[in-house]
Scaffold this active site. Sequence first.
Site, PDB file in Angstrom:
ATOM      1  CG  LEU B 195     -68.950  -3.565   5.315  1.00 13.20           C
ATOM      2  CD1 LEU B 195     -69.307  -3.952   6.724  1.00 13.20           C
ATOM      3  CD2 LEU B 195     -70.028  -2.668   4.725  1.00 13.20           C
ATOM      4  CG  ASN B 227     -62.334   2.323   3.454  1.00 10.94           C
ATOM      5  OD1 ASN B 227     -62.443   1.147   3.195  1.00 10.94           O
ATOM      6  ND2 ASN B 227     -61.387   3.083   2.978  1.00 10.94           N
ATOM      7  CB  CYS B 228     -67.204   0.626   7.703  1.00  9.11           C
ATOM      8  SG  CYS B 228     -68.505   1.017   6.550  1.00  9.11           S
ATOM      9  CB  VAL B 229     -61.299   0.721   8.203  1.00  6.35           C
ATOM     10  CG1 VAL B 229     -61.540  -0.499   7.349  1.00  6.35           C
ATOM     11  CG2 VAL B 229     -60.899   1.914   7.359  1.00  6.35           C
TER      12      VAL B 229
END
Lengths: 75, 414, 355
Positions: B195, B227-229
């Site tokens: 992720l 990305n899941c930031v």
Amino acid sequence: MSKQIERAGIPVVHACSIVPISKTVGANRIVPTIAIPHPFGAPDKGPEEEKKVRKELVQKALRALATPISQQTVF
Amino acid sequence: MAIARGHIVVDDVLFGEQTELLERVLVLDKKALNDFLLSRDERIESCLVSIARPGDSTRILCVKDVIQPSCKVRGDRLGVGRRHVLENVCVITCGKIVGFQEGIIDMSGSGALYTPFSTTLNVVLDIDVVPGLTPHQHEETVRNGGLAAADFLGKAARSVRPEMMQSFAAQKELPVSPDLPRVVYVYMLLSQGLLHDTYVLGRKAGEGLPRIIDPAMLLDGAITSGNCVSACDKNTTWHHQNNPVLLELYQRHGKDLNFSAVVLTNEPVRLAAKEDGAKKTISLVRELNADGVILSKEGFGNPDADQMLLTRGLEQAGIKLVAITDEFAGSDGSSQSLADSAEEADAVVSVGNANERLLLPPMEQLLGPVSDLDKLAGAWPYSLHEDGSLEVELQAIIGATNELGMQTLSCREV
Amino acid sequence: MAARYRVIYCLNQFFGGLGGEDKAYQPPQLIDGALGPSILLERLFPDIEVVASVVSGDNYLVEKTEAATGEIIALLAPLFEAGDDKKPQLLLAGPAFNAGRYGMACGAICKAVQEHFAIPTVTSMYLENPAVEEYRKDVLIARAGEDVMAMEESLKNMAGLACKLLQGKELLPDRDGYIPQGRRKNYFADKTGAARAVDMLLHKLAGEPFSTEYTMPVFDRVQPAPPVSDMSSARLALVTSGGIVPRGNPDRIEAASASRFGTYSLHGLSAFTGETHQTAHGGYDPTFANEDPNRILPLDVVRELETEGAIGSLHDSYYATVGNGTSVANAEKYGSEIAKILLADGVQAVILTST
């Protein structure tokens, strides 16, 4: 001044009346003293008593010089 | 050799019977898009397609990625040929993958000032996946769905005559002016596994970096985001497609500087890997005889260490460097801004304090997975007020403190 | 005419006209109307009305900060019991220029008053005043000149800032002449971050001036030197910024902003006396020091401790300067020069005294 002397590797104890200033300028070993016009004096006491107070302060300063520290320390 | 980008400006997006471009209006066949997405990936259970326009009272929640639709019309190699790009249109994917970290886009109100996507026509895909997927599979499904939808829309641009053409020559064909400084762009990509990945030419950025890459390939879509930031400083696929540092360096090449090279490097998770990556990057940049470096970043916290390692090493090698970063200076701005620092970092561009708080007005329409919106209440960094207004830190807004330098936001001491 | 801004003005004993160092321990007193510099201020800014002045000894404030600020709050409290159209709206203190104790006093008063009465306060100091580091984050400090020669411009700057503050306008350090308060605040620049980065790089490559948008935090700290392992055999040296010099001040060390330090022999001296030594320091009441210079630099007890064997030996000279408005750069220079001499003589420990 104290920082430059410490940079040369000699431990310095800064004996002063206004600790915040000493902290700001970055002294490492700090011993608070009595008052601005007479850091090592107690004019309201008799001469003998005054000298005793002074000697205690200097002894405290010497102890600070012999104490290992890792950061700014007020003794 | 070059990549030519043909800009096709779109003034509105409407749903209709057939997907096509009519007089600067993109007509979208919603059912066809839906069928296409569901037929190509059985892990998608359903997909809700909506349109969000600038000025709408609309809040898009859980934004995962933003992609600019485009279509390669000539050439079969990346970085060579011609690509038609739909200007002012974005595909936005939403999905609740790792909570609400994905971030928000407001199409109007105070929050709209901070995101580039409040001024674009957005085709919003709220993708639901079949039960039982791991977060990684969920992420992959939504990521690929978004890219496929952008291709689907991009096809409408295939046979349209662009209003403007821009050509980006391959690196080796950029003429060198001996009296101008040689500038290398060091492009840091987040590559921290599950992720937190970025894909270069379809491969994870954790593999095979650092490397030199042709900027013409980058402007032809070489990098996609997985990305899941944190929303404010993650580089969406759109940011990679329109990297402002690349565009700026191309534009000033031959006038103010020689655009010498792009070095892609990563932001790994272990210190030894960080040190190793920095060492290799520094030696690549030295071999290129760079006079100066622009260093961009993605994310915050441990990537600060990568940025400082590179800054220190390159400056010590006599290469002048400017680093782009955002700040996390606390909501009152009085904390230390970065997790790491270096004496050598004497030229820093700040793209804003992501901790600064904003009160976002209530919106009439909410897009994205809103079923458990009430969970937002009190969930840091969000706070939902009774009147529907939302108190957030800037870090919740997509692209607010983009560390490629996309925005005009900055920060100063007062 | 619109209503004037109602202001309380704070001064030390000197600027308040009470006297010099002999009044440095004067407790705070409240005086009606303008006084000293604030009379000039009212003339320069007709919008400002000084409703009351507070005058206090700066030593008193610095040494007994809590008690002294408490007394000031008690003195001011009746003014805040008035109706809304009579209450003071702002407190001004200084300018303190480069005077460390006056600066500390101004900072302490402003901080206490703004916390207690919830009114804005502004003081004014020279950038190098030690009180700046101590108070800039809590107190709005207008930039002042180095000394009283800059009174008029410093007053104008402070009052201009105060008026803007009262009007609720946004303040910026460079434009509005105050010392940055260490708070990061977002704003929209004219260009994108990427364009600013390329501009900055081109300036840097051309050797032209540029401003970083985020200055790395500098901790100008020195690693503490290792302690003295055996004091009874160590060689000790004495240094003071308290201005103790032989009578007559042979090196003419200045009473403020000292441009040099003096090296003076301790050979054959068991103590300082009022006949042999004096203070050259202009920043404190010299009475006590001139009566007995050991109160500043305790030579008498150091000699005793030497005789008793608590220290090995005393370095043959002591070093003195006047730490009164002396710039940090100069103080560092003196420190380095003294350090060289001490190293050469095998000194292992230093007592530095300051007033």
